[in-house]
Design a protein around this motif. Structure first.
Motif, PDB file in Angstrom:
ATOM      1  N   ASP A 194       9.007   2.942  26.752  1.00  0.00           N
ATOM      2  CA  ASP A 194       8.811   4.087  25.866  1.00  0.00           C
ATOM      3  C   ASP A 194       7.755   4.975  26.520  1.00  0.00           C
ATOM      4  OD1 ASP A 194       8.289   5.916  23.891  1.00  0.00           O
ATOM      5  OD2 ASP A 194       7.713   4.443  22.369  1.00  0.00           O
ATOM      6  N   GLU A 195       8.218   5.956  27.288  1.00  0.00           N
ATOM      7  CA  GLU A 195       7.323   6.745  28.141  1.00  0.00           C
ATOM      8  C   GLU A 195       6.838   7.991  27.417  1.00  0.00           C
ATOM      9  OE1 GLU A 195       7.874   9.052  32.390  1.00  0.00           O
ATOM     10  OE2 GLU A 195       8.732   7.035  32.195  1.00  0.00           O
ATOM     11  N   ARG A 196       5.523   8.211  27.457  1.00  0.00           N
ATOM     12  CA  ARG A 196       4.913   9.390  26.844  1.00  0.00           C
ATOM     13  C   ARG A 196       4.125  10.152  27.908  1.00  0.00           C
ATOM     14  NH1 ARG A 196       5.051   8.497  21.159  1.00  0.00           N
ATOM     15  NH2 ARG A 196       6.586   6.824  20.852  1.00  0.00           N
ATOM     16  N   ARG A 197       4.595  11.349  28.241  1.00  0.00           N
ATOM     17  CA  ARG A 197       3.943  12.192  29.255  1.00  0.00           C
ATOM     18  C   ARG A 197       3.034  13.200  28.556  1.00  0.00           C
ATOM     19  NH1 ARG A 197       7.000  12.709  34.869  1.00  0.00           N
ATOM     20  NH2 ARG A 197       8.106  10.716  34.849  1.00  0.00           N
ATOM     21  N   LEU A 198       1.736  13.024  28.751  1.00  0.00           N
ATOM     22  CA  LEU A 198       0.766  13.824  28.012  1.00  0.00           C
ATOM     23  C   LEU A 198       0.750  15.265  28.481  1.00  0.00           C
ATOM     24  CD1 LEU A 198      -2.195  11.308  27.667  1.00  0.00           C
ATOM     25  CD2 LEU A 198      -0.068  11.475  26.374  1.00  0.00           C
ATOM     26  N   SER A 199       1.055  15.526  29.753  1.00  0.00           N
ATOM     27  CA  SER A 199       1.054  16.900  30.242  1.00  0.00           C
ATOM     28  C   SER A 199       2.229  17.697  29.683  1.00  0.00           C
ATOM     29  CB  SER A 199       1.078  16.922  31.770  1.00  0.00           C
ATOM     30  OG  SER A 199       2.158  16.173  32.261  1.00  0.00           O
ATOM     31  N   ARG A 200       3.186  17.002  29.066  1.00  0.00           N
ATOM     32  CA  ARG A 200       4.305  17.664  28.401  1.00  0.00           C
ATOM     33  C   ARG A 200       4.125  17.653  26.882  1.00  0.00           C
ATOM     34  NH1 ARG A 200       9.414  15.158  31.903  1.00  0.00           N
ATOM     35  NH2 ARG A 200       8.498  15.556  33.970  1.00  0.00           N
ATOM     36  N   ALA A 201       2.922  17.326  26.456  1.00  0.00           N
ATOM     37  CA  ALA A 201       2.570  17.298  25.027  1.00  0.00           C
ATOM     38  C   ALA A 201       3.414  16.305  24.240  1.00  0.00           C
ATOM     39  CB  ALA A 201       2.677  18.697  24.423  1.00  0.00           C
ATOM     40  N   GLU A 202       3.864  15.251  24.894  1.00  0.00           N
ATOM     41  CA  GLU A 202       4.575  14.193  24.171  1.00  0.00           C
ATOM     42  C   GLU A 202       3.548  13.360  23.412  1.00  0.00           C
ATOM     43  OE1 GLU A 202       8.312  13.852  27.311  1.00  0.00           O
ATOM     44  OE2 GLU A 202       6.890  12.185  27.146  1.00  0.00           O
ATOM     45  N   PRO A 203       3.692  13.201  22.105  1.00  0.00           N
ATOM     46  CA  PRO A 203       2.629  12.590  21.301  1.00  0.00           C
ATOM     47  C   PRO A 203       2.504  11.090  21.532  1.00  0.00           C
ATOM     48  CG  PRO A 203       4.566  12.989  19.957  1.00  0.00           C
ATOM     49  CD  PRO A 203       4.850  13.627  21.281  1.00  0.00           C
ATOM     50  N   LEU A 204       1.280  10.619  21.456  1.00  0.00           N
ATOM     51  CA  LEU A 204       1.015   9.186  21.463  1.00  0.00           C
ATOM     52  C   LEU A 204       1.072   8.664  20.034  1.00  0.00           C
ATOM     53  CD1 LEU A 204      -2.034   8.919  23.893  1.00  0.00           C
ATOM     54  CD2 LEU A 204       0.346   8.322  24.374  1.00  0.00           C
ATOM     55  N   PRO A 205       1.502   7.423  19.858  1.00  0.00           N
ATOM     56  CA  PRO A 205       1.444   6.845  18.509  1.00  0.00           C
ATOM     57  C   PRO A 205      -0.005   6.669  18.069  1.00  0.00           C
ATOM     58  CG  PRO A 205       1.986   5.160  20.123  1.00  0.00           C
ATOM     59  CD  PRO A 205       2.025   6.470  20.854  1.00  0.00           C
ATOM     60  N   GLY A 206      -0.210   6.673  16.774  1.00  0.00           N
ATOM     61  CA  GLY A 206      -1.560   6.490  16.257  1.00  0.00           C
ATOM     62  C   GLY A 206      -2.066   5.077  16.423  1.00  0.00           C
ATOM     63  N   ASP A 207      -1.138   4.117  16.507  1.00  0.00           N
ATOM     64  CA  ASP A 207      -1.529   2.732  16.717  1.00  0.00           C
ATOM     65  C   ASP A 207      -0.430   2.024  17.497  1.00  0.00           C
ATOM     66  OD1 ASP A 207       0.530   1.819  14.915  1.00  0.00           O
ATOM     67  OD2 ASP A 207      -0.802   2.271  13.243  1.00  0.00           O
ATOM     68  N   LEU A 208      -0.588   0.742  17.702  1.00  0.00           N
ATOM     69  CA  LEU A 208       0.320  -0.017  18.550  1.00  0.00           C
ATOM     70  C   LEU A 208       1.300  -0.867  17.738  1.00  0.00           C
ATOM     71  CD1 LEU A 208      -2.293  -1.024  21.269  1.00  0.00           C
ATOM     72  CD2 LEU A 208      -0.408   0.598  21.525  1.00  0.00           C
ATOM     73  N   THR A 209       1.537  -0.495  16.502  1.00  0.00           N
ATOM     74  CA  THR A 209       2.521  -1.190  15.684  1.00  0.00           C
ATOM     75  C   THR A 209       3.897  -1.115  16.352  1.00  0.00           C
ATOM     76  OG1 THR A 209       1.305  -0.632  13.672  1.00  0.00           O
ATOM     77  CG2 THR A 209       3.607  -1.285  13.425  1.00  0.00           C
ATOM     78  N   GLY A 210       4.555  -2.261  16.471  1.00  0.00           N
ATOM     79  CA  GLY A 210       5.875  -2.294  17.071  1.00  0.00           C
ATOM     80  C   GLY A 210       5.895  -2.246  18.588  1.00  0.00           C
ATOM     81  N   VAL A 211       4.716  -2.276  19.193  1.00  0.00           N
ATOM     82  CA  VAL A 211       4.608  -2.240  20.653  1.00  0.00           C
ATOM     83  C   VAL A 211       4.282  -3.642  21.156  1.00  0.00           C
ATOM     84  CG1 VAL A 211       3.236  -1.337  22.578  1.00  0.00           C
ATOM     85  CG2 VAL A 211       3.920   0.186  20.712  1.00  0.00           C
ATOM     86  N   ASP A 212       4.949  -4.056  22.227  1.00  0.00           N
ATOM     87  CA  ASP A 212       4.717  -5.396  22.781  1.00  0.00           C
ATOM     88  C   ASP A 212       3.845  -5.393  24.028  1.00  0.00           C
ATOM     89  OD1 ASP A 212       6.474  -6.833  20.897  1.00  0.00           O
ATOM     90  OD2 ASP A 212       8.039  -5.623  21.846  1.00  0.00           O
ATOM     91  N   GLY A 213       3.632  -4.229  24.612  1.00  0.00           N
ATOM     92  CA  GLY A 213       2.797  -4.127  25.790  1.00  0.00           C
ATOM     93  C   GLY A 213       2.450  -2.671  26.054  1.00  0.00           C
ATOM     94  N   LEU A 214       1.412  -2.469  26.860  1.00  0.00           N
ATOM     95  CA  LEU A 214       0.910  -1.119  27.135  1.00  0.00           C
ATOM     96  C   LEU A 214       0.691  -0.951  28.630  1.00  0.00           C
ATOM     97  CD1 LEU A 214      -0.320   1.604  26.082  1.00  0.00           C
ATOM     98  CD2 LEU A 214      -2.518   0.399  25.926  1.00  0.00           C
ATOM     99  N   LEU A 215       1.188   0.159  29.168  1.00  0.00           N
ATOM    100  CA  LEU A 215       0.936   0.547  30.555  1.00  0.00           C
ATOM    101  C   LEU A 215       0.298   1.925  30.536  1.00  0.00           C
ATOM    102  CD1 LEU A 215       1.260   0.408  33.681  1.00  0.00           C
ATOM    103  CD2 LEU A 215       3.604   1.266  33.364  1.00  0.00           C
ATOM    104  N   PRO A 228      -8.924  16.648  26.526  1.00  0.00           N
ATOM    105  CA  PRO A 228      -8.665  16.159  25.161  1.00  0.00           C
ATOM    106  C   PRO A 228      -7.529  15.150  25.100  1.00  0.00           C
ATOM    107  CG  PRO A 228      -7.912  18.439  25.435  1.00  0.00           C
ATOM    108  CD  PRO A 228      -8.724  18.107  26.638  1.00  0.00           C
ATOM    109  N   GLU A 229      -6.614  15.204  26.081  1.00  0.00           N
ATOM    110  CA  GLU A 229      -5.480  14.273  26.062  1.00  0.00           C
ATOM    111  C   GLU A 229      -5.906  12.832  26.269  1.00  0.00           C
ATOM    112  OE1 GLU A 229      -6.061  15.493  30.360  1.00  0.00           O
ATOM    113  OE2 GLU A 229      -6.201  16.429  28.377  1.00  0.00           O
ATOM    114  N   LEU A 230      -7.117  12.611  26.797  1.00  0.00           N
ATOM    115  CA  LEU A 230      -7.573  11.241  27.041  1.00  0.00           C
ATOM    116  C   LEU A 230      -8.159  10.578  25.801  1.00  0.00           C
ATOM    117  CD1 LEU A 230      -9.221  11.548  30.592  1.00  0.00           C
ATOM    118  CD2 LEU A 230      -6.856  10.981  29.985  1.00  0.00           C
ATOM    119  N   VAL A 231      -8.415  11.349  24.754  1.00  0.00           N
ATOM    120  CA  VAL A 231      -8.990  10.777  23.539  1.00  0.00           C
ATOM    121  C   VAL A 231      -8.043   9.731  22.956  1.00  0.00           C
ATOM    122  CG1 VAL A 231      -9.718  11.264  21.176  1.00  0.00           C
ATOM    123  CG2 VAL A 231     -10.374  12.817  23.039  1.00  0.00           C
TER     124      VAL A 231
END
Length: 248
Positions: free
Chosen positions: A30-51, A67-70
């Motif tokens: 589930d790829e989220r590209r921050l430079s394309r303003a793709e939103p991050l989830p607020g939490d890790l519910t339903g996520v099994d791992g993080l890269l 600000p995208e690093l917050v």
């Protein structure tokens, strides 16, 4: 299928080969590209791992500068608290160090750029991901900041003479790699063309840096593709545990 949240702070460092290895190992990315303003989830519910990958941002940037690093820091802190299988690379590893109680700074010996080796520490032999690695695996470096203090309770897994904190683990399942294993030739050439300061620190020119880095890509794949498979196994184990009913 186990779900891996892939945070891409900059389009300059996509998951590339690492993403292919992880997908081949059976993970859903589930790829989220921050430079394309793709939103991050607020939490890790339903996520099994993080890269979390790298980028030209500095780990020392505040919320006004980057600000995208917050949100990235927020997710890394959650992953640490839950001991969620996590792989944080370069900028990701620096942010992980910060949220875990460590610190970063501008590299005291300047940028570390190009193909090099890291050396496993003794503790790596007992680590499920690092144990099978050769003593001094090939890696690719491209960083200006350094991790000068590891997170609280971290285990150092790899070092080199330039910067000692090259790989570490926090808890049982959260890993930080200062170096890169993911770039392909096109990405390496993009980095060299956009970072004259880093290239100059290597003591050579951009073409030489690229040629030497490209030459080790097969060796990097030989070592780090199986590593990616072992990390995928951690993520899959988390997914199985998440879907197993209590008492089942």
């Amino acid at each position: 299928m186990a779900r891996l949240l892939v945070v891409v702070p900059s389009d300059t460092d996509p998951p590339t080969r690492l993403g292919e290895w992880l997908a081949d190992a059976g993970l859903e990315l589930d790829e989220r590209r921050l430079s394309r303003a793709e939103p991050l989830p607020g939490d890790l519910t339903g996520v099994d791992g993080l890269l979390v990958l790298g980028g030209p941002q500095s780990s020392l940037d505040d919320a006004e500068v980057s600000p995208e690093l917050v949100g990235v820091r927020h997710l890394l802190a959650q992953a640490l608290a839950a001991d969620l299988p996590t792989l944080a690379i370069c900028l990701g590893a620096q942010l992980l160090a910060q949220v875990g109680g460590g610190s970063t700074r501008a590299g005291v010996d300047g940028p570390e750029v190009g193909a090099t080796l890291v050396a496993k520490r003794d503790a790596a032999d007992a680590d499920p991901l690092f144990g099978p690695l050769p003593l001094s695996p090939d890696v690719l470096q491209w960083h200006h900041d350094e991790i000068d203090r590891l997170p609280t309770g971290a285990t150092l897994l790899a070092s080199n003479p330039a910067y000692p904190h090259q790989a570490y683990r926090v808890g049982q399942h959260v890993y930080g790699l200062q170096f890169h294993v993911e770039p392909d030739e096109a990405v390496l050439r993009q980095w060299a063309g956009s970072d004259p300061v880093g290239v100059a620190a290597s003591g050579t020119d951009a073409e030489t840096v690229c040629a030497r880095a490209v030459a080790v890509l097969p060796d990097v794949a030989e070592v780090w593709a199986p590593f990616a498979g072992r990390f995928a196994a951690l993520v899959e184990a988390h997914a199985r545990a998440r879907h197993t009913p209590a008492g089942g």
